[in-house]
Write a protein that holds these residues in place. Sequence first.
Motif, mmCIF file in Angstrom:
data_model
loop_
_atom_site.group_PDB
_atom_site.id
_atom_site.type_symbol
_atom_site.label_atom_id
_atom_site.label_comp_id
_atom_site.label_asym_id
_atom_site.label_seq_id
_atom_site.Cartn_x
_atom_site.Cartn_y
_atom_site.Cartn_z
ATOM 1 N N ASP B 155 0.856 -1.182 0.000
ATOM 2 C CA ASP B 155 0.000 0.000 0.000
ATOM 3 C C ASP B 155 0.891 1.229 0.000
ATOM 4 N N PHE B 156 0.335 2.327 -0.497
ATOM 5 C CA PHE B 156 1.112 3.558 -0.630
ATOM 6 C C PHE B 156 0.292 4.735 -0.116
ATOM 7 N N CYS B 157 0.880 5.498 0.795
ATOM 8 C CA CYS B 157 0.243 6.736 1.233
ATOM 9 C C CYS B 157 1.220 7.863 0.930
ATOM 10 N N ILE B 158 0.699 8.958 0.419
ATOM 11 C CA ILE B 158 1.569 10.114 0.248
ATOM 12 C C ILE B 158 1.119 11.155 1.260
ATOM 13 N N VAL B 159 2.056 11.548 2.126
ATOM 14 C CA VAL B 159 1.700 12.502 3.173
ATOM 15 C C VAL B 159 2.368 13.842 2.878
ATOM 16 N N GLY B 171 -3.465 8.264 -1.431
ATOM 17 C CA GLY B 171 -3.096 6.883 -1.123
ATOM 18 C C GLY B 171 -3.723 5.863 -2.057
ATOM 19 N N MET B 172 -3.057 4.706 -2.104
ATOM 20 C CA MET B 172 -3.579 3.490 -2.751
ATOM 21 C C MET B 172 -3.531 2.430 -1.677
ATOM 22 N N PRO B 220 15.960 7.276 3.042
ATOM 23 C CA PRO B 220 14.692 6.708 3.517
ATOM 24 C C PRO B 220 14.888 5.954 4.833
ATOM 25 N N THR B 221 13.787 5.766 5.530
ATOM 26 C CA THR B 221 13.833 5.074 6.814
ATOM 27 C C THR B 221 12.776 3.974 6.800
ATOM 28 N N TRP B 270 9.950 7.791 2.469
ATOM 29 C CA TRP B 270 10.862 8.414 1.515
ATOM 30 C C TRP B 270 10.488 9.875 1.328
ATOM 31 N N ARG B 271 11.436 10.773 1.511
ATOM 32 C CA ARG B 271 11.207 12.182 1.171
ATOM 33 C C ARG B 271 11.188 12.315 -0.351
ATOM 34 N N LEU B 272 10.186 12.992 -0.872
ATOM 35 C CA LEU B 272 10.047 13.138 -2.328
ATOM 36 C C LEU B 272 10.640 14.473 -2.777
ATOM 37 N N PRO B 273 11.305 14.481 -3.941
ATOM 38 C CA PRO B 273 12.151 15.624 -4.295
ATOM 39 C C PRO B 273 11.405 16.899 -4.711
ATOM 40 N N ARG B 274 10.345 16.798 -5.506
ATOM 41 C CA ARG B 274 9.701 18.023 -6.009
ATOM 42 C C ARG B 274 8.680 18.581 -5.027
ATOM 43 N N SER B 275 7.902 17.681 -4.448
ATOM 44 C CA SER B 275 6.761 18.083 -3.625
ATOM 45 C C SER B 275 7.125 18.275 -2.157
ATOM 46 N N ASN B 276 8.275 17.754 -1.736
ATOM 47 C CA ASN B 276 8.648 17.708 -0.319
ATOM 48 C C ASN B 276 7.663 16.888 0.514
ATOM 49 N N ALA B 277 6.807 16.126 -0.149
ATOM 50 C CA ALA B 277 5.933 15.196 0.580
ATOM 51 C C ALA B 277 6.744 13.958 0.976
ATOM 52 N N ILE B 278 6.106 13.062 1.734
ATOM 53 C CA ILE B 278 6.754 11.802 2.113
ATOM 54 C C ILE B 278 5.936 10.650 1.541
ATOM 55 N N LEU B 279 6.615 9.758 0.855
ATOM 56 C CA LEU B 279 5.956 8.536 0.395
ATOM 57 C C LEU B 279 6.087 7.491 1.493
ATOM 58 N N PHE B 280 4.947 6.952 1.891
ATOM 59 C CA PHE B 280 4.881 5.985 2.971
ATOM 60 C C PHE B 280 4.456 4.665 2.329
ATOM 61 N N VAL B 281 5.395 3.738 2.227
ATOM 62 C CA VAL B 281 5.123 2.445 1.610
ATOM 63 C C VAL B 281 4.821 1.445 2.716
ATOM 64 N N ILE B 282 3.708 0.772 2.623
ATOM 65 C CA ILE B 282 3.335 -0.223 3.628
ATOM 66 C C ILE B 282 3.224 -1.560 2.902
ATOM 67 N N ARG B 283 4.317 -2.290 2.914
ATOM 68 C CA ARG B 283 4.376 -3.529 2.154
ATOM 69 C C ARG B 283 4.011 -4.690 3.062
ATOM 70 N N CYS B 284 3.004 -5.454 2.644
ATOM 71 C CA CYS B 284 2.480 -6.541 3.474
ATOM 72 C C CYS B 284 3.069 -7.884 3.059
ATOM 73 N N TYR B 285 3.585 -8.620 4.042
ATOM 74 C CA TYR B 285 4.061 -9.982 3.822
ATOM 75 C C TYR B 285 3.254 -10.938 4.695
#
Lengths: 201, 346
Positions: B155-159, B171-172, B220-221, B270-285
């Motif tokens: 899943d992906f959230c952009i904050v 988000g997706m 990224p963290t 992940w800090r995004l370069p143009r928007s200064n938003a943060i991409l929050f990836v929530i990968r499910c296993y």
Amino acid sequence: MLVQGIKSRPEYKGLNVEPHAKRHLFVIEGEGAAALTDQVEAKGRDFLDRSEILYLAGGAAPKAYDVALTALSPDVFWQAPTLQPLLFRLRACLEQARMGTRLYIAGTEGFIGQVMQVALEFGIDFNSIHTEHRGSTARRVQCVHCKGITDNVTTSSFACTHCGLPLLVRDHYSRRLGAFQGVNIDAEEPGTAPAPEEIFP
Amino acid sequence: MTITFRSETFREDFTFRNSLYNIRRFPFPFDRDEYMYSVNMEPHVRARKDSVFENLIDVDEHYVAEMQDRAMVLKEDPLRCQALPHMMAAQWDTLELLMEHQAQDYPEHFTLEKNGDRWRWINRPMGIDDTFTFGDAATLPYPPMEYITRQAQGDFCIVDQRDNNLWMDAGMVTTQADWSLDFDIGMNFMEWHGPVPLAHQIGVFDRALKFLLNLQQGKPTRRLNWTMTVNPRLDTSPENYHKWGPDRTTVTPENVGQKMHLRVELQSLWRLPRSNAILFVIRCYLISLEELVTVPKWARRLPRVLASLPPEIVDYKGLTRNRPIMIDWLSKYDDGSPTSAGIYPD
């Protein structure tokens, strides 16, 4: 008393008339009228000739707050029969609002939420809006399953008025929707929902 | 390395399984025999080969099946993918980041060719070959975030970052552990975490927010989060709770090993370069208990962790009903020996 400590719920800090505002727009429901009359007592009458009051009596009609509000002699007093025309009139007011206008909302939480939604559409920073919760603690709830909204929910559980599922009212609030979240209470074992209990009188 | 993609389902007949190779690379989330909330963040850097940390955007054998499941969820409920209007620059940032990582680390499967703003994207496992203009949404079949996240696991959230806070503005979200993007979109960091118990009181969110506001581009963290899910179901959304909730009553001592899955989220930010938003990836296993106990260290540790949980966490993670069955079943595999530190198999 409202349940404390819900992180997603707005804080209703109370009306506090800003003396230097050029224009005051009060959007008031029922018992919320007392929040305004309390301000007049505390701050004097000076701001009233720069004030517009949009009023919806709602469940408080027998208390005739409209008489008390008219007696304040604001610049404009307008009373709506129901919420829909009130919100229509509010949009017209906000279309024409100038710099220096302050927005104040008082009434039940569902009412504040719906007025706030309109204000947010107009790009008003929610932190700049004065809000005061008065009257019933009934909640406006969105069913997370069918997305239908039910107003004036006083019990948990309650049956969604749209899809009929028995819902638990979660302490999670969306400012964008102006509603709490309702989640099916007996999803794991359908038919085992506890009887509704009045917890938001 | 060429990945052999599995043909499998995450609903109805639940044919999802992990290969032996995939079991060993599972991100087991417990580095000791007990668990409590903490700000367990670490730099998202490459770690050992044949782990999920080998590449920063991990693609595995479930890729194609997960993307098929996502497409099904979106047909049923398009509100799982939403973006507020001011997030368009961040959507393009997201598309670029995911395409670049997938193409760089999996060149057998993905290719990105850039000719100025004219980009060609080839996704071989999904049979996609599109040429588009970067920055012009009309040249893609979906808005940029939706386009690329229909082709990326997790899943992906952009904050968005403003007013010293983070705002869930796009988000997706189709593989979530019981939270609703449609309800939470537009909320700030404290608001969307509102329902989480205990962690507010111990200051976890205050510290995490402070940390994330200072997240730097190129650094990224990540952290791991976990819960348990009955059946390998990706879509455990609140929207569909009335459909998957009854699964919880189907667990018995006989079937718990196959039915109950440890569900781990590898969250990377992940800090995004143009928007200064943060991409929050929530990968499910997902991993079934039967698969998990093939690694002796994990088999010893998991029942100890489950037994140590505070009641609030048991309740919040929806474990109340089945925890005793799980602990009983798992305890057969715990001989009481000490376990080594860290998450990796011995």
